[in-house]
Scaffold this active site. Structure first.
Site, PDB file in Angstrom:
ATOM      1  N   ASP A 145      95.642  72.762  43.681  1.00 34.86           N
ATOM      2  CA  ASP A 145      95.686  72.185  42.305  1.00 34.86           C
ATOM      3  C   ASP A 145      94.991  73.350  41.450  1.00 34.86           C
ATOM      4  OD1 ASP A 145      96.605  69.748  42.799  1.00 34.86           O
ATOM      5  OD2 ASP A 145      94.671  69.081  43.474  1.00 34.86           O
ATOM      6  N   ASP A 179     102.199  67.360  40.118  1.00 29.41           N
ATOM      7  CA  ASP A 179     101.533  66.110  39.694  1.00 29.41           C
ATOM      8  C   ASP A 179     101.769  65.724  38.299  1.00 29.41           C
ATOM      9  OD1 ASP A 179     100.087  65.959  42.187  1.00 29.41           O
ATOM     10  OD2 ASP A 179      98.260  67.065  41.375  1.00 29.41           O
TER      11      ASP A 179
END
Length: 207
Positions: A145, A179
């Site tokens: 991420d 995401d």
């Protein structure tokens, strides 16, 4: 019908390529925990997680990865069955494609990243295909991420129970392109195309 199939394929491929390109670049140029300020409200901030979207944790790592693979296989089958139905709008197919691409993007991390990257201590950065091998077995890689949007913050008034005096930051989760694709796809699907969330045979009967 053909155009819907082409659009679905292009969306899935484009999201996966962009997602993986950014993840590999971050992994090989940032050490774990490093951040880079682009704007006051937008940072590149490298973290990893074992769980679902936005760093959430949920059950066994192996079971989660296998669930993702099964879910993506089902979504691909569903899109192939669905896009051929003339009554199904392009937006519905686009939403499904975003969700599929996002789920597939995170699968690559879980399945392969443990094999193809090492995991050095900061401030060293990871190497792609290191001589000593990867940091984990297949299916046990960690999701990369890097997108962090601390849009605003404030301190709760002291008189408020439980939260008084504590700082509140919006938006705290760190996430990735995959995401974001899943979230956008689900949001559009629920907001505009919820009536189409049916089996392919049931969709054929829609007016």
């Amino acid at each position: 019908m053909r155009s819907k199939g082409i659009v679905a394929t292009l969306i899935i491929l484009l999201v996966i390529v962009i997602d993986q390109s950014l993840k590999i670049w971050i992994k090989t140029h940032f050490y774990l925990g490093e951040d880079y300020k682009i704007f006051s409200w937008f940072y590149l901030y490298f973290i990893e997680n074992n769980g679902m979207a936005f760093g959430m944790e949920f059950g066994s790592k192996l079971l989660l990865t296998l669930f993702r693979i099964v879910a993506v296989a089902f979504l691909i089958w569903y899109i192939v069955r669905t896009y051929r139905i003339p009554k199904v709008p392009m937006g519905y197919v686009v939403s499904l494609s975003l969700i599929t691409a996002g789920a597939a993007g995170n699968i690559f991390d879980c399945v392969f990243y443990g094999l193809i990257f090492n995991n050095p201590m900061p401030p060293e950065v990871a190497s792609l295909f290191p001589a000593g091998g990867g940091y984990a077995e297949i299916f046990h890689g960690r999701v990369v991420d890097m997108l962090y949007f601390p849009l605003f913050s404030f301190t709760w008034p002291g008189w408020m129970p439980w939260v008084g005096g504590h700082e509140f930051l919006f938006f705290q989760p760190v996430f990735n392109i995959a995401d974001a694709a899943i979230t956008c796809g689900i949001f559009v699907l629920i907001l505009f195309y919820h009536k189409y969330i049916l089996s392919p045979k049931a969709l054929e009967s829609l007016a």
